[in-house]
Design an enzyme around this catalytic site. Structure first.
Site, PDB file in Angstrom:
ATOM      1  N   LYS A  29     -65.014   1.733  46.311  1.00  0.00           N
ATOM      2  CA  LYS A  29     -65.687   3.003  46.549  1.00  0.00           C
ATOM      3  C   LYS A  29     -65.261   3.595  47.904  1.00  0.00           C
ATOM      4  CE  LYS A  29     -69.773   1.292  44.027  1.00  0.00           C
ATOM      5  NZ  LYS A  29     -71.249   1.141  44.101  1.00  0.00           N
ATOM      6  N   TYR A  69     -71.205   7.106  36.058  1.00  0.00           N
ATOM      7  CA  TYR A  69     -72.531   6.494  36.238  1.00  0.00           C
ATOM      8  C   TYR A  69     -73.567   7.030  35.241  1.00  0.00           C
ATOM      9  CZ  TYR A  69     -71.416   3.860  40.506  1.00  0.00           C
ATOM     10  OH  TYR A  69     -70.915   2.945  41.411  1.00  0.00           O
ATOM     11  N   ASN A 132     -72.269  -0.358  48.981  1.00  0.00           N
ATOM     12  CA  ASN A 132     -71.893  -1.737  48.622  1.00  0.00           C
ATOM     13  C   ASN A 132     -70.428  -1.886  48.226  1.00  0.00           C
ATOM     14  OD1 ASN A 132     -72.012  -0.619  46.109  1.00  0.00           O
ATOM     15  ND2 ASN A 132     -73.704  -1.880  45.349  1.00  0.00           N
ATOM     16  N   HIS A 135     -67.230  -1.429  42.832  1.00  0.00           N
ATOM     17  CA  HIS A 135     -67.824  -1.367  41.492  1.00  0.00           C
ATOM     18  C   HIS A 135     -67.061  -2.299  40.559  1.00  0.00           C
ATOM     19  CE1 HIS A 135     -69.329   0.172  37.678  1.00  0.00           C
ATOM     20  NE2 HIS A 135     -68.070   0.080  37.265  1.00  0.00           N
ATOM     21  N   GLU A 146     -65.145   2.311  30.715  1.00  0.00           N
ATOM     22  CA  GLU A 146     -64.736   2.700  32.064  1.00  0.00           C
ATOM     23  C   GLU A 146     -63.213   2.725  32.203  1.00  0.00           C
ATOM     24  OE1 GLU A 146     -68.865   1.128  34.190  1.00  0.00           O
ATOM     25  OE2 GLU A 146     -67.022   0.020  34.564  1.00  0.00           O
TER      26      GLU A 146
END
Ligand code: ADP
Length: 169
Positions: A29, A69, A132, A135, A146
């Site tokens: 990310k 998402y 965080n 992913h 995905e």
């Protein structure tokens, strides 16, 4: 003369193996990219023995991030999360290997870095749930969805890595 069909059979076998090998979608990310953690993260998957079969850098649009998402659209953090994912470059990757979906999640650690074990990517390198850094697909269906959202089929490569015979025996 006898060796030839045997070799051809082996090659075919490897192709079948490669075609059936599990794949997962992993993204670094924007926070992971900005913090200079690209090589650190790639290195953990690579050293484990997983194989990189697709990689690119892109800034996802907000609409694209919302698509990625979509399962979380009812959650209060959905808007902030989609804004964040589209706030800068993301490294999108497809990794291949036996058990890579489930084990990739183990390498990543728990969603909230406060609950991630030391030794995991989030445990070692992140502090809060909203930043965080990585992913990873959470199951076979999401992995398939995905991968096809982020990559065209021709952007993924199938190849034999010579280390595979030492990784899988
Ligand atoms: P994971 O990324 O571990 O699969 P989820 O799919 O549940 O976790 O959530 C997707 C992402 O949404 C998380 O990685 C995190 O960046 C963000 N997120 C999850 N829960 C929260 C929360 N309570 N507050 C802010 N962001 C969150």
């Amino acid at each position: 003369l006898l060796a030839l069909p045997a070799a051809a059979f082996m090659l075919q076998d490897q192709e079948v193996l490669a075609a059936e090998m599990e794949r997962t979608f992993i993204a670094i990310k924007p926070d992971g990219v900005q913090r200079g953690l690209i090589s650190e993260i790639i290195s953990r998957f690579e050293r484990k023995g997983f194989k990189l079969v697709g990689i690119k850098i892109m800034v996802p649009s907000k609409g694209f991030a919302q698509k990625h998402y979509h399962a979380l659209k009812e959650r209060p953090f959905f808007n902030g999360l989609s804004n964040f994912l589209s706030s800068g470059p993301v490294i999108a990757m497809v990794w291949e290997g036996e058990g890579v979906i489930r084990y990739g999640r183990k390498l990543i650690g728990a969603t909230d870095p406060q609950n991630s074990e030391p030794g995991t990517i989030r445990g070692d390198l992140a502090v809060v749930v909203g930043r965080n850094i990585i992913h990873g697909s959470d199951g076979p269906e999401t992995a398939k969805d995905e991968i096809s959202l982020w990559f065209k089929p021709e952007e993924l490569v199938s190849y034999t890595n010579n280390a595979e015979k030492w990784i899988y025996g």
